[in-house]
Design an enzyme around this catalytic site. Structure first.
Site, PDB file in Angstrom:
ATOM      1  N   ARG A  63      35.368   0.547   8.400  1.00  0.00           N
ATOM      2  CA  ARG A  63      34.784   1.555   7.957  1.00  0.00           C
ATOM      3  C   ARG A  63      35.127   2.440  10.058  1.00  0.00           C
ATOM      4  O   ARG A  63      35.359   3.278  10.233  1.00  0.00           O
ATOM      5  CB  ARG A  63      33.946   1.481   8.212  1.00  0.00           C
ATOM      6  N   HIS A  67      36.443   5.733  10.852  1.00  0.00           N
ATOM      7  CA  HIS A  67      35.724   6.981  11.475  1.00  0.00           C
ATOM      8  C   HIS A  67      36.047   7.429  12.913  1.00  0.00           C
ATOM      9  O   HIS A  67      35.785   8.701  13.698  1.00  0.00           O
ATOM     10  CB  HIS A  67      34.000   6.448  11.401  1.00  0.00           C
ATOM     11  N   VAL A  71      37.974  12.305  13.648  1.00  0.00           N
ATOM     12  CA  VAL A  71      38.054  12.347  15.040  1.00  0.00           C
ATOM     13  C   VAL A  71      38.510  12.471  15.482  1.00  0.00           C
ATOM     14  O   VAL A  71      38.971  11.291  16.665  1.00  0.00           O
ATOM     15  CB  VAL A  71      36.621  12.101  14.991  1.00  0.00           C
ATOM     16  N   SER A  77      38.287   7.075  20.148  1.00  0.00           N
ATOM     17  CA  SER A  77      36.989   7.584  20.660  1.00  0.00           C
ATOM     18  C   SER A  77      36.170   7.245  20.272  1.00  0.00           C
ATOM     19  O   SER A  77      34.669   7.115  21.309  1.00  0.00           O
ATOM     20  CB  SER A  77      37.761   9.134  20.678  1.00  0.00           C
ATOM     21  N   ASN A  96      27.671   7.931  12.231  1.00  0.00           N
ATOM     22  CA  ASN A  96      27.556   6.320  13.246  1.00  0.00           C
ATOM     23  C   ASN A  96      26.306   5.954  14.037  1.00  0.00           C
ATOM     24  O   ASN A  96      26.306   4.905  13.784  1.00  0.00           O
ATOM     25  CB  ASN A  96      28.294   6.520  13.856  1.00  0.00           C
ATOM     26  N   PRO A 165      33.287  12.859   6.318  1.00  0.00           N
ATOM     27  CA  PRO A 165      32.539  12.837   4.488  1.00  0.00           C
ATOM     28  C   PRO A 165      31.358  11.878   5.227  1.00  0.00           C
ATOM     29  O   PRO A 165      31.223  11.460   5.889  1.00  0.00           O
ATOM     30  CB  PRO A 165      34.367  12.520   4.628  1.00  0.00           C
ATOM     31  N   HIS A 195      34.937   1.034  -0.809  1.00  0.00           N
ATOM     32  CA  HIS A 195      33.451   0.627  -0.334  1.00  0.00           C
ATOM     33  C   HIS A 195      33.205  -0.603  -1.637  1.00  0.00           C
ATOM     34  O   HIS A 195      32.300  -0.533  -2.511  1.00  0.00           O
ATOM     35  CB  HIS A 195      32.648   1.721  -0.713  1.00  0.00           C
ATOM     36  N   ASP A 255      38.352  -6.148  -4.085  1.00  0.00           N
ATOM     37  CA  ASP A 255      38.950  -5.702  -5.003  1.00  0.00           C
ATOM     38  C   ASP A 255      38.577  -4.416  -5.923  1.00  0.00           C
ATOM     39  O   ASP A 255      38.660  -3.596  -5.002  1.00  0.00           O
ATOM     40  CB  ASP A 255      38.110  -7.124  -6.381  1.00  0.00           C
TER      41      ASP A 255
END
Length: 331
Positions: A63, A67, A71, A77, A96, A165, A195, A255
């Site tokens: 993640r 993220h 940006v 950053s 965040n 998002p 996810h 998976d």
């Protein structure tokens, strides 16, 4: 004959132009082959160590790369703390704050890499390598990570607030945010498949459980049995920070069960379920394909991670190689 010779020469000429003038964003899987040949194995071993005590870490590191790239491009950053010239850290942006994690493991990776190859490997590249190693260690695909990014000198908190998002947005809004960084609908569905591991706090989806969009009722696209479980985990006026598995069927394994869950209305976040439940959406057939064909999902995910890793990197003499991922050199 002349025309075919002419077209052949034209083709050769165009190929030479491409070879002689690589784009600024020319990343390469062999970028560190002579300067830090063991970087991939160093990254992987630190993550393996962290996994011993934190089953979530692989999802958290994946993640962070996402993220970061959304940006100012993939420039590290997201790792910068507030201080010195960094007056507003991306770590404190809404997507965040008290949510993004794994920064300590990135620091541990950086320390190990610096011990082997001081001043060579960027923090932005460490995030890209960590994402691939994390997915692989959780049972997902592997891919050749393209490298050669340099680290940015600024953070962009407002960009983090506007460009990443969120779980509460419409599919149309999220698609627009992907398109803004050059990613298409296949990228959107494939990357959402991350996810398949990790957790989400109640506050990121409890609007679906009791009063969805001001209706006074739960989100109608939530499976009734799953809804009851989630209402128990996340009661009204309960703690917004309670953790829930993003993929209840295999929470720590990479998976295609995430997509199977969507077919059964068991997507945890609004932004997950919308991929399958938005009438007429081009995403539906992609979800169906990935739900029935894990190989297709793995191939698409690997390519989409490469595509995402190509968002506006700093290369050549742009930016710097940070010695500490948390701060700009000299600050």
């Amino acid at each position: 004959m002349l025309s075919s010779t002419h077209s052949l020469l034209t083709t050769i000429f165009l190929v030479l132009i491409v070879l002689l003038h690589p784009s600024n964003a020319q990343l390469s899987s062999t970028f560190y082959s002579s300067t830090c040949p063991n970087v991939s194995s160093i990254v992987r071993s630190v993550i393996q160590q962290a996994l011993q005590s934190d089953s979530r870490i692989v999802a958290s590191l994946t993640r962070l790369h996402f993220h970061d790239c959304f940006v100012n491009g993939c420039d590290g950053s997201v790792l910068l703390d507030q201080g010195g010239n960094i007056t507003l850290s991306e770590k404190n942006a809404t997507p965040n704050n008290n949510s993004a994690r794994g920064f300590n493991v990135v620091d541990n990776i950086k320390t190990s890499v610096e011990n082997s190859c001081p001043g060579v490997v960027s923090c932005a590249d460490i995030l890209a390598l960590a994402a691939e190693a994390s997915v692989s260690l959780a049972g997902g695909p592997t891919w050749n990570v393209l490298l050669g990014r340099r680290d940015g000198l600024i953070a962009n908190q407002s960009g983090a607030n506007s460009s990443i998002p969120t779980p509460f947005e419409s599919l149309a809004n999220i698609s627009a945010k992907f398109a803004a960084v050059g990613l298409n609908t296949i990228d959107l569905v494939a990357l959402s498949g991350a996810h398949t591991f990790g957790r989400a706090q109640c506050r990121f989806f409890n609007q679906r459980l009791f009063n969805f969009s001001g209706t006074g009722s739960p989100d109608p696209t939530l499976n009734a049995t799953y809804l009851a479980t989630l209402q128990q985990n996340c009661p009204q006026n309960g703690s917004g920070t309670t953790l829930n598995n993003l993929d209840p069927s295999s929470p720590d394994t990479f998976d295609n069960n995430y997509f199977k869950n969507l077919l059964n209305n068991r997507g945890l976040l609004q932004s997950d379920q919308e991929l399958f439940s938005t009438n007429g959406s081009a995403t539906i057939s992609i979800v169906n394909n990935f739900a029935t064909n894990q190989t297709a999902f793995f191939l698409a995910f690997a390519q989409s991670m490469i595509n995402m890793g190509n968002i506006s990197p700093l290369t050549g003499s742009q930016g710097e190689i940070r010695s500490d991922c948390k701060k700009v050199n000299g600050s």
